[in-house]
Design a protein around this motif. Structure first.
Motif, short mmCIF file in Angstrom:
data_model
loop_
_atom_site.label_atom_id
_atom_site.label_comp_id
_atom_site.label_asym_id
_atom_site.label_seq_id
_atom_site.Cartn_x
_atom_site.Cartn_y
_atom_site.Cartn_z
N LEU A 282 0.81 -1.21 0.00
CA LEU A 282 0.00 0.00 0.00
C LEU A 282 0.84 1.27 0.00
CD1 LEU A 282 -2.62 1.64 0.38
CD2 LEU A 282 -2.57 1.00 2.80
N ALA A 283 1.96 1.27 0.73
CA ALA A 283 2.79 2.48 0.83
C ALA A 283 4.24 2.21 0.51
CB ALA A 283 2.65 3.11 2.21
N ALA A 284 4.52 1.14 -0.25
CA ALA A 284 5.86 0.87 -0.79
C ALA A 284 6.92 0.71 0.30
CB ALA A 284 6.28 1.97 -1.76
N GLY A 285 6.52 0.32 1.48
CA GLY A 285 7.49 0.09 2.54
C GLY A 285 7.30 0.92 3.77
N LEU A 286 6.50 1.97 3.68
CA LEU A 286 6.17 2.73 4.88
C LEU A 286 5.03 2.02 5.61
CD1 LEU A 286 7.76 4.87 3.15
CD2 LEU A 286 6.43 6.59 4.40
N PRO A 287 5.02 2.08 6.94
CA PRO A 287 3.97 1.38 7.70
C PRO A 287 2.60 2.00 7.45
CG PRO A 287 5.84 1.94 9.12
CD PRO A 287 6.02 2.71 7.84
N LEU A 288 1.75 1.26 6.75
CA LEU A 288 0.40 1.72 6.46
C LEU A 288 -0.45 0.51 6.09
CD1 LEU A 288 -1.43 4.26 6.16
CD2 LEU A 288 -0.91 4.21 3.73
N SER A 289 -1.63 0.43 6.69
CA SER A 289 -2.59 -0.60 6.33
C SER A 289 -3.97 0.03 6.33
CB SER A 289 -2.53 -1.77 7.32
OG SER A 289 -2.92 -1.35 8.62
N GLY A 290 -4.94 -0.72 5.83
CA GLY A 290 -6.28 -0.16 5.76
C GLY A 290 -7.35 -1.22 5.90
N VAL A 291 -8.52 -0.79 6.36
CA VAL A 291 -9.71 -1.63 6.38
C VAL A 291 -10.75 -0.95 5.50
CG1 VAL A 291 -11.55 -2.64 7.76
CG2 VAL A 291 -9.22 -2.51 8.69
N ILE A 292 -11.05 -1.59 4.38
CA ILE A 292 -12.07 -1.12 3.45
C ILE A 292 -13.33 -1.90 3.76
CG2 ILE A 292 -12.67 -0.84 1.01
CD1 ILE A 292 -9.64 -1.20 0.38
N ALA A 293 -14.39 -1.21 4.14
CA ALA A 293 -15.62 -1.92 4.54
C ALA A 293 -16.83 -1.22 3.97
CB ALA A 293 -15.71 -1.97 6.06
N ARG A 294 -17.91 -1.99 3.86
CA ARG A 294 -19.16 -1.40 3.39
C ARG A 294 -19.52 -0.20 4.26
NH1 ARG A 294 -23.52 -4.13 4.04
NH2 ARG A 294 -22.81 -6.04 5.05
N ALA A 295 -19.87 0.88 3.61
CA ALA A 295 -20.10 2.13 4.33
C ALA A 295 -21.11 1.98 5.45
CB ALA A 295 -20.56 3.21 3.34
N GLU A 296 -22.15 1.19 5.22
CA GLU A 296 -23.18 1.08 6.24
C GLU A 296 -22.67 0.35 7.48
OE1 GLU A 296 -25.14 -1.59 7.32
OE2 GLU A 296 -24.46 -3.21 6.01
N LEU A 297 -21.62 -0.49 7.34
CA LEU A 297 -21.03 -1.12 8.52
C LEU A 297 -20.28 -0.08 9.35
CD1 LEU A 297 -19.62 -4.41 6.97
CD2 LEU A 297 -21.73 -4.12 8.28
N TYR A 298 -19.46 0.73 8.68
CA TYR A 298 -18.74 1.79 9.40
C TYR A 298 -19.73 2.78 10.03
CZ TYR A 298 -13.79 0.97 8.33
OH TYR A 298 -12.50 0.48 8.28
N ASP A 299 -20.83 3.02 9.37
CA ASP A 299 -21.79 4.00 9.88
C ASP A 299 -22.46 3.55 11.18
OD1 ASP A 299 -21.17 5.65 7.79
OD2 ASP A 299 -22.95 5.14 6.59
N ARG A 300 -22.31 2.27 11.51
CA ARG A 300 -22.86 1.79 12.78
C ARG A 300 -21.97 2.14 13.97
NH1 ARG A 300 -24.96 -4.35 11.19
NH2 ARG A 300 -25.66 -3.83 9.07
N LEU A 301 -20.70 2.48 13.71
CA LEU A 301 -19.77 2.79 14.79
C LEU A 301 -20.01 4.19 15.32
CD1 LEU A 301 -16.40 1.45 13.30
CD2 LEU A 301 -18.04 0.23 14.75
N GLY A 302 -19.78 4.35 16.61
CA GLY A 302 -19.83 5.67 17.20
C GLY A 302 -18.53 6.42 17.01
N GLU A 303 -18.50 7.66 17.43
CA GLU A 303 -17.28 8.47 17.31
C GLU A 303 -16.18 7.91 18.21
OE1 GLU A 303 -18.01 12.58 18.01
OE2 GLU A 303 -19.39 12.81 16.32
N SER A 304 -14.94 7.96 17.68
CA SER A 304 -13.73 7.57 18.42
C SER A 304 -13.71 6.10 18.81
CB SER A 304 -13.58 8.43 19.68
OG SER A 304 -13.52 9.80 19.34
N VAL A 305 -14.47 5.27 18.11
CA VAL A 305 -14.48 3.84 18.42
C VAL A 305 -13.22 3.14 17.92
CG1 VAL A 305 -15.71 1.67 17.95
CG2 VAL A 305 -16.98 3.73 18.54
N VAL A 306 -12.67 3.57 16.78
CA VAL A 306 -11.41 3.03 16.28
C VAL A 306 -10.45 4.18 16.07
CG1 VAL A 306 -12.45 1.02 15.17
CG2 VAL A 306 -12.16 3.13 13.87
#
Length: 439
Positions: A282-306
């Protein structure tokens, strides 16, 4: 391409390493890098090596690509850190936008983290929160990282899990579609996808489906030995999970970013997951990862949960944007298919020549050969594999192994490798195998 290996400077630094660095961090090769470019690594003694390890799948765009270096340099002049949840910044948002547009299906939202294991941890957190369920089903042979949830999901005991328990509860293991070594003793395609039937049975005999938040799979198992499932497997798992409202997490940390000839390996199978994890290249060697998820799943989370202090670092996000530019400009996804065909043809020719090669498999440039002492018994040639890789290194090639028995030689070549370099590296590998046979 090389002189004495390891050279005097490497030996000096490695002696210091033995004194001050834990043995648990022992490297695969006895040489210390000084610089690298494309698919070539140079050590502190001036020896050069063709790199077939790619930083374990991290440098799909090659070592130190100028575009990434320029993007990183420019970002460091602007600012290094704020914590995105304190003061947000554009590179994070732009990278999330581009990945959301790149992923199959959607609509998606994207959160960034530091490591692949962190992405897996947060994917599971999201699945549990969004579903209100605790159970997670993982496969035999899986590798999902080394933090506690990720290590629990990881299958191989040694060296990853031994004496590190107890592990995270509510994780269940089912057989993987490892057709060369079918854990159920069957043969594809006459097996009737018994591995899927085993998952169905687990939802009756081991854990109730309404208690399961997610099934997590690698579309091609990485550390497990580049195990490619039958084409019907992932669609059948998707149908099963959808029937029970179980989320499907697809771990693309090693398979993503063009490695298999598609940007995401899951595209080969026509499956739309609920969550994708990305990292490594993802970043050619720099520390970076990601979670790509259906928007409606993320929308169930409250603020500052992750979140986290360093997650989605602006310098790493700038590198990620440059990586995506390189993929588009150099058409690296298509190039992975061409490289993979060259690798496959050469490996198949080696298999005809050497009985020690029991299986050749992979997708795109994610190719591997499994070594056995006897093709009938399939006894793993683990010691022989280590000796072959040692010979490769001595002759100027860095390659790494995988597999639950440590007997699989895997290809993680940078997708920018020159064909001449690729063919030279494959010739070194073939020579090393021939030397092992004659020894």
């Amino acid at each position: 391409m090389k002189t004495q290996v390891p050279g005097p400077r490497s030996r000096e630094i490695l002696e210091l390493m033995q004194r001050y660095v834990p043995r648990a961090m022992t490297p695969h090769v006895p040489a210390v890098i000084a610089r690298a470019s494309g698919a070539i690594v140079e050590d502190v003694d001036g020896n050069q090596f063709i790199d077939f390890s790619g930083g374990i799948g991290v440098v799909n765009v090659g070592h130190a690509p100028p575009e990434v270096v320029d993007a990183v340099t420019e970002q460091t002049r602007r600012f290094l850190h704020t914590d995105f949840t304190v003061v947000p910044y554009e590179p994070y948002v732009r990278l999330a936008e581009r990945l959301a547009r790149q992923a199959p299906g959607g609509p998606w939202k994207v959160a960034f983290f530091n490591s692949g294991a962190e992405a897996v941890e947060n994917a599971v957190k999201l699945a549990r929160y969004a579903t209100g369920r605790a159970g997670v089903i993982a496969l035999e042979g899986a590798f999902h990282g080394r933090t506690y949830m990720a290590m629990t999901l990881t299958s191989k005991v040694k060296p990853y899990k031994e004496r590190f328990g107890p592990f995270v509860p509510e994780v269940y293991r089912v057989p993987a579609p490892y057709c060369y070594r079918c854990p159920l003793g069957l043969r594809y395609p006459d097996c009737g996808l018994a591995c899927v039937e085993s998952m169905k049975r687990a939802l009756v005999t081991t854990v109730a489906p309404e208690a399961v938040a997610a099934v997590i799979v690698e579309p091609v198992q990485g550390e497990g030995g580049f195990v490619v499932p039958p084409p019907e497997y992932l669609p059948a798992v998707r149908e099963l999970t959808a029937r029970h409202d179980i989320l499907l997490i697809v771990d693309e940390i090693q398979t993503g970013f063009g490695r298999t000839g598609r940007f995401f390996a899951v595209e080969h199978f026509g499956v739309r997951p609920d969550v994708l994890t990305v990292g490594k290249s993802l970043a050619a060697g720099l520390p970076l990862s990601g979670v790509i998820a259906r928007a409606e799943l993320y929308d169930r989370l409250g603020e500052s949960v992750v979140g986290g202090t360093f997650v989605g670092n602006p310098v790493a996000c700038a590198a990620g944007l440059a990586v995506l530019d390189i993929f588009e400009r150099q058409q690296l996804v298509e190039r992975a298919s061409r490289l993979g065909e060259l690798i496959r043809q050469r490996m198949m020719a080696m298999q005809e020549r050497f009985a020690i090669i029991g299986d050749v498999r992979g997708l795109g440039a994610m190719m591997a050969m499994e070594l056995v002492r006897d093709r009938s018994t399939k006894e793993p040639a683990d010691v022989e594999t280590s000796r072959i890789l040692k010979r490769c290194f001595e002759q100027g090639l860095i390659a790494v192994k995988a597999g639950i028995y440590g007997n699989v030689i895997r290809m993680l070549v940078p997708l920018v490798i020159e064909e001449e370099q690729l063919l030279e590296g494959l010739a070194i590998l073939e020579q090393a195998i021939a030397q092992e046979i004659r020894a």
